[in-house]
Structure formats: C-alpha cells, structure tokens
Motif scaffolding. Structure first.
Motif, mmCIF file in Angstrom:
data_model
loop_
_atom_site.group_PDB
_atom_site.id
_atom_site.type_symbol
_atom_site.label_atom_id
_atom_site.label_comp_id
_atom_site.label_asym_id
_atom_site.label_seq_id
_atom_site.Cartn_x
_atom_site.Cartn_y
_atom_site.Cartn_z
ATOM 1 N N VAL A 1 0.839 -1.205 0.000
ATOM 2 C CA VAL A 1 0.000 0.000 0.000
ATOM 3 C C VAL A 1 0.871 1.251 0.000
ATOM 4 O O VAL A 1 0.638 2.184 -0.782
ATOM 5 C CB VAL A 1 -0.970 0.005 1.209
ATOM 6 C CG1 VAL A 1 -1.583 1.384 1.420
ATOM 7 C CG2 VAL A 1 -2.073 -1.023 1.009
ATOM 8 N N LEU A 2 1.906 1.279 0.835
ATOM 9 C CA LEU A 2 2.769 2.461 0.886
ATOM 10 C C LEU A 2 3.537 2.652 -0.415
ATOM 11 O O LEU A 2 3.650 3.779 -0.913
ATOM 12 C CB LEU A 2 3.743 2.361 2.060
ATOM 13 C CG LEU A 2 3.112 2.418 3.453
ATOM 14 C CD1 LEU A 2 4.197 2.391 4.520
ATOM 15 C CD2 LEU A 2 2.214 3.629 3.625
ATOM 16 N N VAL A 3 4.048 1.581 -0.975
ATOM 17 C CA VAL A 3 4.801 1.684 -2.224
ATOM 18 C C VAL A 3 3.880 2.122 -3.366
ATOM 19 O O VAL A 3 4.224 3.010 -4.147
ATOM 20 C CB VAL A 3 5.503 0.353 -2.563
ATOM 21 C CG1 VAL A 3 6.044 0.354 -3.981
ATOM 22 C CG2 VAL A 3 6.628 0.090 -1.567
ATOM 23 N N LEU A 4 2.706 1.508 -3.460
ATOM 24 C CA LEU A 4 1.779 1.872 -4.529
ATOM 25 C C LEU A 4 1.283 3.315 -4.369
ATOM 26 O O LEU A 4 1.051 4.008 -5.353
ATOM 27 C CB LEU A 4 0.598 0.903 -4.566
ATOM 28 C CG LEU A 4 0.939 -0.516 -5.023
ATOM 29 C CD1 LEU A 4 -0.229 -1.458 -4.754
ATOM 30 C CD2 LEU A 4 1.340 -0.552 -6.480
ATOM 31 N N SER B 1 -4.192 6.015 -6.691
ATOM 32 C CA SER B 1 -5.303 6.382 -5.818
ATOM 33 C C SER B 1 -5.674 5.170 -4.954
ATOM 34 O O SER B 1 -5.263 4.043 -5.227
ATOM 35 C CB SER B 1 -6.513 6.801 -6.649
ATOM 36 O OG SER B 1 -7.041 5.668 -7.324
ATOM 37 N N GLU B 2 -6.489 5.416 -3.937
ATOM 38 C CA GLU B 2 -6.936 4.310 -3.087
ATOM 39 C C GLU B 2 -7.695 3.268 -3.904
ATOM 40 O O GLU B 2 -7.535 2.064 -3.689
ATOM 41 C CB GLU B 2 -7.823 4.828 -1.959
ATOM 42 C CG GLU B 2 -7.044 5.565 -0.897
ATOM 43 C CD GLU B 2 -7.927 6.232 0.136
ATOM 44 O OE1 GLU B 2 -9.164 6.223 0.001
ATOM 45 O OE2 GLU B 2 -7.353 6.778 1.097
ATOM 46 N N ALA B 3 -8.510 3.713 -4.850
ATOM 47 C CA ALA B 3 -9.275 2.776 -5.676
ATOM 48 C C ALA B 3 -8.349 1.915 -6.534
ATOM 49 O O ALA B 3 -8.569 0.707 -6.677
ATOM 50 C CB ALA B 3 -10.262 3.531 -6.566
ATOM 51 N N GLU B 4 -7.307 2.526 -7.096
ATOM 52 C CA GLU B 4 -6.364 1.767 -7.926
ATOM 53 C C GLU B 4 -5.549 0.794 -7.085
ATOM 54 O O GLU B 4 -5.282 -0.336 -7.510
ATOM 55 C CB GLU B 4 -5.428 2.726 -8.675
ATOM 56 C CG GLU B 4 -6.134 3.528 -9.748
ATOM 57 C CD GLU B 4 -5.282 4.653 -10.296
ATOM 58 O OE1 GLU B 4 -5.408 4.910 -11.510
ATOM 59 O OE2 GLU B 4 -4.499 5.266 -9.546
ATOM 60 N N CYS C 1 -8.697 -5.818 -2.896
ATOM 61 C CA CYS C 1 -9.421 -5.550 -1.649
ATOM 62 C C CYS C 1 -10.265 -4.294 -1.829
ATOM 63 O O CYS C 1 -10.320 -3.730 -2.912
ATOM 64 C CB CYS C 1 -8.440 -5.388 -0.483
ATOM 65 S SG CYS C 1 -7.325 -3.978 -0.628
ATOM 66 N N ARG C 2 -10.917 -3.857 -0.773
ATOM 67 C CA ARG C 2 -11.760 -2.663 -0.817
ATOM 68 C C ARG C 2 -10.943 -1.415 -0.477
ATOM 69 O O ARG C 2 -9.938 -1.503 0.232
ATOM 70 C CB ARG C 2 -12.904 -2.798 0.174
ATOM 71 C CG ARG C 2 -13.832 -3.934 -0.187
ATOM 72 C CD ARG C 2 -14.873 -4.112 0.892
ATOM 73 N NE ARG C 2 -15.658 -5.292 0.597
ATOM 74 C CZ ARG C 2 -16.961 -5.289 0.492
ATOM 75 N NH1 ARG C 2 -17.639 -4.198 0.684
ATOM 76 N NH2 ARG C 2 -17.605 -6.402 0.216
#
Length: 168
Positions: A126-129, A136-139, A146-147
């Motif tokens: 999550v941090l790397v992406l 974005s959170e959606a991507e 996951c959601r």
C-alpha cells in the motif's frame, strides 16, 4: 474510441489508429521501467524486481489480445508476484541461519528500508503503490484485490508502525 484507463506512472497507452490497444512492443517499451521500479520497491531487491517485471510482462504478452486494461493487469500481476516472492524469501531467511552463522553476514543498515521491509507485505505494498507509484486508493484496492477501506486501514497501520520504528 480512445480508452480511458487508470495509468501506471510513466506508462502511456494510447489507442492505435483503429481505436484498439497499441502493439505489445510499444506497451512494453513504455511499461518496462515503471514495472521494474514498482517490483523493485515491493521486493526491495533490484534483481527480484527485474525478474518479477519480466515475468509479469511475459504473462501479459501471453494474454495481450484478451486483456482490456493492460496497466491494471500488469499492476496486479506485479503485486501478486512480489507477494509470492516475499513468501518464498521469508522461508529462505528462516533457513539461512541453519546454513551459516550470524557472524558470516555483512549487512548494511538503512533505517527506512529496514523498517519498510519489516512491514507485512500488504502494508508495504500500500505504501509503495501510494507514495512511489502515486496510485489512488481505488487503484491500490484493485491491485491488491481488496476494498478501498482496507487500503486506508493498511496505510494507517503501516504509517503508525513506521512512526514507532523510526525515531525523528
């Protein structure tokens, strides 16, 4: 018809003259470096990043005609392969002391890299992406399967852990 696709940083996918996807060769030329960087950040290994990026792009090549969103497919393939690589490395690291004594290793410490490496894979991903790939959170949710709420939770936990581990 020009498709509006979520972008992988540094990858430009423009429709060809017929409105379809560009050739794989053109996509590969644009996608190689960002894919390599993302995989390297996820694994914290340039050698593993190169191998994972090559494998993910090969997998995409094999399915090129049937993939509607190549950037998303590639991103998901990179994350999945990096997770598999991490699981394999965990097993190898657990067995390493059995093969050689601790005094035989010469490790170079990088506090942030060490703290990032100590995070569970999904928190690190999550941090790397988010901060390296600027997704974005959606991507990120799509890449991790996951959601978006889970992405927020994982990011919050990861940042809190890094704040505890790295003194200011």
């Amino acid at each position: 018809m020009n498709r509006s696709l979520p972008r992988m940083p540094g990858v430009e996918v423009d429709a060809d003259a017929t409105g379809g996807l560009p050739s794989f060769e053109r996509f590969y030329a644009d996608a190689w470096l960002p894919a390599f960087r993302l995989a390297s950040f996820l694994t914290q290994s340039t050698a593993a990043g190169e191998e994972i990026a090559q494998e993910a792009l090969l997998g995409l090549y094999r399915r090129w005609e049937s993939v509607d969103r190549p950037e998303a497919y590639l991103r998901r393939a990179l994350v999945n392969r990096a997770a598999n690589w991490r699981r394999h490395e965990t097993v190898k690291q657990a067995r390493l002391p059995l093969l050689a004594g601790a005094d035989q290793f010469d490790f170079v410490a990088d506090e942030l890299a060490d703290a990032l490496a100590a995070l569970p894979f999904r928190q690190r991903a999550v941090l790397v992406l988010r901060y390296q790939a600027d997704l974005s959170e959606a991507e990120i949710a799509e890449a991790l399967g996951c959601r978006p709420g889970t992405v927020k939770s994982l990011a919050s936990r990861a940042l809190a852990r890094l704040a505890r581990e790295i003194p200011r």
